[in-house]
Design a protein around this motif. Structure first.
Motif, PDB file in Angstrom:
ATOM      1  N   SER A 259      -5.859  41.774  18.344  1.00 23.55           N
ATOM      2  CA  SER A 259      -4.797  41.096  19.072  1.00 23.55           C
ATOM      3  C   SER A 259      -4.182  41.966  20.144  1.00 23.55           C
ATOM      4  CB  SER A 259      -3.693  40.659  18.105  1.00 23.55           C
ATOM      5  OG  SER A 259      -3.154  41.796  17.483  1.00 23.55           O
ATOM      6  N   ALA A 260      -3.841  41.357  21.271  1.00 26.31           N
ATOM      7  CA  ALA A 260      -3.207  42.099  22.370  1.00 26.31           C
ATOM      8  C   ALA A 260      -1.876  42.699  21.959  1.00 26.31           C
ATOM      9  CB  ALA A 260      -3.027  41.198  23.579  1.00 26.31           C
ATOM     10  N   PRO A 261      -1.031  41.996  21.154  1.00 30.77           N
ATOM     11  CA  PRO A 261       0.230  42.633  20.761  1.00 30.77           C
ATOM     12  C   PRO A 261       0.015  43.958  20.040  1.00 30.77           C
ATOM     13  CG  PRO A 261       0.319  40.289  20.309  1.00 30.77           C
ATOM     14  CD  PRO A 261      -1.086  40.598  20.734  1.00 30.77           C
ATOM     15  N   SER A 262      -1.076  44.075  19.257  1.00 30.62           N
ATOM     16  CA  SER A 262      -1.305  45.343  18.571  1.00 30.62           C
ATOM     17  C   SER A 262      -1.614  46.443  19.569  1.00 30.62           C
ATOM     18  CB  SER A 262      -2.431  45.206  17.548  1.00 30.62           C
ATOM     19  OG  SER A 262      -3.657  44.956  18.197  1.00 30.62           O
ATOM     20  N   VAL A 263      -2.216  46.083  20.708  1.00 31.36           N
ATOM     21  CA  VAL A 263      -2.468  47.056  21.774  1.00 31.36           C
ATOM     22  C   VAL A 263      -1.154  47.502  22.374  1.00 31.36           C
ATOM     23  CG1 VAL A 263      -3.601  47.460  23.965  1.00 31.36           C
ATOM     24  CG2 VAL A 263      -4.660  45.956  22.300  1.00 31.36           C
ATOM     25  N   LEU A 264      -0.263  46.526  22.621  1.00 29.88           N
ATOM     26  CA  LEU A 264       1.029  46.839  23.217  1.00 29.88           C
ATOM     27  C   LEU A 264       1.856  47.692  22.273  1.00 29.88           C
ATOM     28  CD1 LEU A 264       1.906  43.313  24.642  1.00 29.88           C
ATOM     29  CD2 LEU A 264       1.033  45.270  25.897  1.00 29.88           C
ATOM     30  N   ALA A 295       8.286  41.127   4.416  1.00 31.31           N
ATOM     31  CA  ALA A 295       7.682  41.726   5.606  1.00 31.31           C
ATOM     32  C   ALA A 295       8.422  41.262   6.853  1.00 31.31           C
ATOM     33  CB  ALA A 295       6.208  41.344   5.697  1.00 31.31           C
ATOM     34  N   ARG A 296       8.575  42.188   7.783  1.00 27.18           N
ATOM     35  CA  ARG A 296       9.194  41.832   9.067  1.00 27.18           C
ATOM     36  C   ARG A 296       8.088  41.471  10.048  1.00 27.18           C
ATOM     37  NH1 ARG A 296      10.809  44.181  13.915  1.00 27.18           N
ATOM     38  NH2 ARG A 296       9.868  46.187  13.387  1.00 27.18           N
ATOM     39  N   VAL A 297       8.316  40.417  10.828  1.00 30.93           N
ATOM     40  CA  VAL A 297       7.329  39.967  11.818  1.00 30.93           C
ATOM     41  C   VAL A 297       7.493  40.789  13.090  1.00 30.93           C
ATOM     42  CG1 VAL A 297       6.526  38.019  13.199  1.00 30.93           C
ATOM     43  CG2 VAL A 297       7.295  37.638  10.847  1.00 30.93           C
ATOM     44  N   LEU A 298       6.388  41.376  13.570  1.00 30.57           N
ATOM     45  CA  LEU A 298       6.439  42.238  14.766  1.00 30.57           C
ATOM     46  C   LEU A 298       6.376  41.449  16.072  1.00 30.57           C
ATOM     47  CD1 LEU A 298       4.000  45.028  13.532  1.00 30.57           C
ATOM     48  CD2 LEU A 298       6.496  45.140  13.623  1.00 30.57           C
ATOM     49  N   TYR A 299       5.597  40.354  16.100  1.00 28.49           N
ATOM     50  CA  TYR A 299       5.408  39.593  17.337  1.00 28.49           C
ATOM     51  C   TYR A 299       5.384  38.094  17.019  1.00 28.49           C
ATOM     52  CZ  TYR A 299       2.914  44.055  17.660  1.00 28.49           C
ATOM     53  OH  TYR A 299       2.559  45.371  17.547  1.00 28.49           O
ATOM     54  N   ASP A 300       5.676  37.295  18.018  1.00 28.07           N
ATOM     55  CA  ASP A 300       5.523  35.844  17.864  1.00 28.07           C
ATOM     56  C   ASP A 300       4.052  35.518  17.599  1.00 28.07           C
ATOM     57  OD1 ASP A 300       8.169  35.652  18.462  1.00 28.07           O
ATOM     58  OD2 ASP A 300       7.916  34.763  20.444  1.00 28.07           O
ATOM     59  N   LEU A 311       4.878  32.261  13.435  1.00 30.26           N
ATOM     60  CA  LEU A 311       5.842  33.332  13.192  1.00 30.26           C
ATOM     61  C   LEU A 311       6.710  33.587  14.422  1.00 30.26           C
ATOM     62  CD1 LEU A 311       3.368  35.892  11.562  1.00 30.26           C
ATOM     63  CD2 LEU A 311       4.880  34.312  10.354  1.00 30.26           C
ATOM     64  N   LEU A 312       7.912  34.092  14.176  1.00 32.55           N
ATOM     65  CA  LEU A 312       8.808  34.514  15.258  1.00 32.55           C
ATOM     66  C   LEU A 312       9.093  35.997  15.080  1.00 32.55           C
ATOM     67  CD1 LEU A 312      11.371  31.570  15.348  1.00 32.55           C
ATOM     68  CD2 LEU A 312       9.645  32.095  17.074  1.00 32.55           C
ATOM     69  N   ALA A 313       9.058  36.743  16.161  1.00 30.35           N
ATOM     70  CA  ALA A 313       9.301  38.185  16.105  1.00 30.35           C
ATOM     71  C   ALA A 313      10.639  38.472  15.440  1.00 30.35           C
ATOM     72  CB  ALA A 313       9.264  38.778  17.507  1.00 30.35           C
ATOM     73  N   ASP A 314      10.675  39.500  14.577  1.00 31.43           N
ATOM     74  CA  ASP A 314      11.866  40.018  13.893  1.00 31.43           C
ATOM     75  C   ASP A 314      12.329  39.195  12.694  1.00 31.43           C
ATOM     76  OD1 ASP A 314      12.108  42.291  15.489  1.00 31.43           O
ATOM     77  OD2 ASP A 314      13.210  41.195  17.023  1.00 31.43           O
ATOM     78  N   GLU A 315      11.727  38.050  12.424  1.00 35.55           N
ATOM     79  CA  GLU A 315      12.137  37.323  11.210  1.00 35.55           C
ATOM     80  C   GLU A 315      11.512  38.010   9.993  1.00 35.55           C
ATOM     81  OE1 GLU A 315      10.692  33.414  10.372  1.00 35.55           O
ATOM     82  OE2 GLU A 315       8.876  33.682  11.576  1.00 35.55           O
ATOM     83  N   PRO A 342      -1.583  36.742   9.990  1.00 38.14           N
ATOM     84  CA  PRO A 342      -2.393  37.949  10.252  1.00 38.14           C
ATOM     85  C   PRO A 342      -1.618  39.223   9.937  1.00 38.14           C
ATOM     86  CG  PRO A 342      -1.625  36.999  12.317  1.00 38.14           C
ATOM     87  CD  PRO A 342      -1.162  36.077  11.235  1.00 38.14           C
ATOM     88  N   ILE A 343      -2.272  40.154   9.235  1.00 36.00           N
ATOM     89  CA  ILE A 343      -1.631  41.408   8.819  1.00 36.00           C
ATOM     90  C   ILE A 343      -1.131  42.214  10.017  1.00 36.00           C
ATOM     91  CG2 ILE A 343      -2.198  43.698   7.873  1.00 36.00           C
ATOM     92  CD1 ILE A 343      -3.905  42.253   5.790  1.00 36.00           C
ATOM     93  N   THR A 344      -1.858  42.180  11.153  1.00 31.85           N
ATOM     94  CA  THR A 344      -1.491  43.012  12.310  1.00 31.85           C
ATOM     95  C   THR A 344      -0.151  42.611  12.921  1.00 31.85           C
ATOM     96  OG1 THR A 344      -2.913  41.554  13.611  1.00 31.85           O
ATOM     97  CG2 THR A 344      -3.803  43.697  13.003  1.00 31.85           C
ATOM     98  N   TYR A 345       0.366  41.449  12.524  1.00 31.34           N
ATOM     99  CA  TYR A 345       1.648  40.991  13.062  1.00 31.34           C
ATOM    100  C   TYR A 345       2.816  41.333  12.132  1.00 31.34           C
ATOM    101  CZ  TYR A 345      -0.567  38.233  16.764  1.00 31.34           C
ATOM    102  OH  TYR A 345      -1.255  37.832  17.894  1.00 31.34           O
ATOM    103  N   LEU A 346       2.529  42.065  11.049  1.00 27.66           N
ATOM    104  CA  LEU A 346       3.539  42.304   9.999  1.00 27.66           C
ATOM    105  C   LEU A 346       3.850  43.778   9.810  1.00 27.66           C
ATOM    106  CD1 LEU A 346       2.058  39.918   7.276  1.00 27.66           C
ATOM    107  CD2 LEU A 346       3.869  39.363   8.931  1.00 27.66           C
TER     108      LEU A 346
END
Length: 350
Positions: A259-264, A295-300, A311-315, A342-346
């Motif tokens: 995922s691109a957010p994991s790159v960012l 778990a905290r959500v890192l990205y939407d 998912l919504l970021a920070d929830e 997805p685990i990469t968003y958590l």
């Protein structure tokens, strides 16, 4: 007069005649203008190369622009690739996994091509045109006045030389009058040149605004491309994983894990991997147990289908594993809602 100027110039070069120096402020302004012109030209040309890497296409566009005619419309590289993909997909069969994927990829490439056109058009109007106007307009005027100043200085120094050589009183009086006139003309031209050169600061301020416009156009373009690819990735993620794998990947790794957010989040992290060893070990423990964790959500994240949870970021959500579940996914719960995430968003919480 031309002979006198030429003689004066030659004698100065040979060190046989004195030369009136410009004041330090004017010299600094001239240097700043020259520096601005050189770098503006380099930035302008390289921006043109960036926006249109094909030199033949650039030359053709330049010719049409000079003829005040619109260049013929043709597909750009992403659009052409997109069309090939769509045609190939239709040939292989839209009902097949590969054919379907090619068509979806082709449509996305065409969207990127459209965004590319918009970037070029916006950048040409808001960035390249003002830079070109400076080179072809303001700087040409400065060059013309600077050349005039040079001639006025040569006139003045030639008059000074004649005054020094004047032997009789009558010739001296005429030469002194000539020096006064040429000095006045030189001073006037120096003032005109100075006023023009002081406008370079305003040019810098204007070009700064244009640079901001260019950055904004690039930001819009890259955001559009990112969104298009994200959407495409989700569409491809709905295909069976066996069609998504390549020779270097296990067929069990879904596209969403890259995922691109994991790159960012971490430029040093490899795309398919989870952020770090601590998180990995925490998730391994969770998968091996029957318990749940917060778990905290890192990205939407937008669910690709009804089996997933948006998912919504920070929830903060509750996550747990179920037997036989893909290694890169967990079950997530938010109130009465549940679905795969997805685990990469958590980020697991203690």
């Amino acid at each position: 007069t031309v002979f006198n100027l030429s003689t004066q110039f030659t004698e100065e070069k040979l060190g046989q005649a004195e030369k009136t120096e410009l004041d330090a402020h004017l010299e600094n302004l001239l240097s700043k203008a020259e520096c601005t012109k050189q770098w503006t030209e380099k930035i302008m040309k390289q921006t043109e190369v960036l926006l249109q890497p094909n030199p033949n296409a650039r030359i053709e566009e330049f010719v049409y622009e000079k003829l005040d005619r619109k260049a013929p419309s043709r597909m750009n590289n992403p659009e052409l690739l997109g069309q090939y993909m769509i045609d190939a997909g239709n040939e292989f069969g839209p009902g097949t996994a590969y054919g379907n994927a090619l068509i979806k990829c082709g449509e996305t490439q065409k969207r990127i091509g459209t965004a590319d056109r918009e970037l070029i058009q916006t950048s040409a109007i808001n960035f390249l045109t003002p830079l070109r106007n400076f080179i072809e307009g303001d700087y040409k005027t400065i060059t013309k006045e600077r050349k005039l100043l040079q001639n006025k200085r040569l006139d003045l120094d030639a008059a000074k030389t004649r005054l020094k050589k004047a032997k009789v009183a009558e010739a001296r009086a005429a030469s002194e009058q000539e020096v006064r006139i040429t000095q006045s003309e030189f001073d006037r031209q120096a003032e005109i040149t100075r006023l023009l050169l002081e406008g370079i600061s305003s040019t810098h301020a204007h070009h700064l605004r244009c640079l901001n416009d260019f950055v904004e156009a690039q930001m819009t373009y890259y955001a559009q491309c990112y969104q298009y690819m994200l959407d495409l990735q989700k569409q491809l993620g709905s295909f069976p994983s066996t069609f998504l794998s390549n020779n270097n990947q296990s067929s069990s790794v879904p596209v969403q894990s890259v995922s691109a957010p994991s790159v960012l989040a971490s430029a040093s992290a490899s795309l398919p991997s989870v952020s770090n060893s601590i998180v990995t070990s925490g998730i391994s423990e969770l998968k091996s147990s029957s318990g749940s964790r917060k778990a905290r959500v890192l990205y939407d994240y937008d669910a690709a289908n009804s089996s997933e949870l948006s998912l919504l970021a920070d929830e903060v959500i509750t996550v747990y594993s179920i037997p036989g579940m893909d290694s890169d996914w967990l079950m997530g719960e938010r109130g009465n809602q549940k679905g795969k995430v997805p685990i990469t968003y958590l980020e697991l919480l203690n």
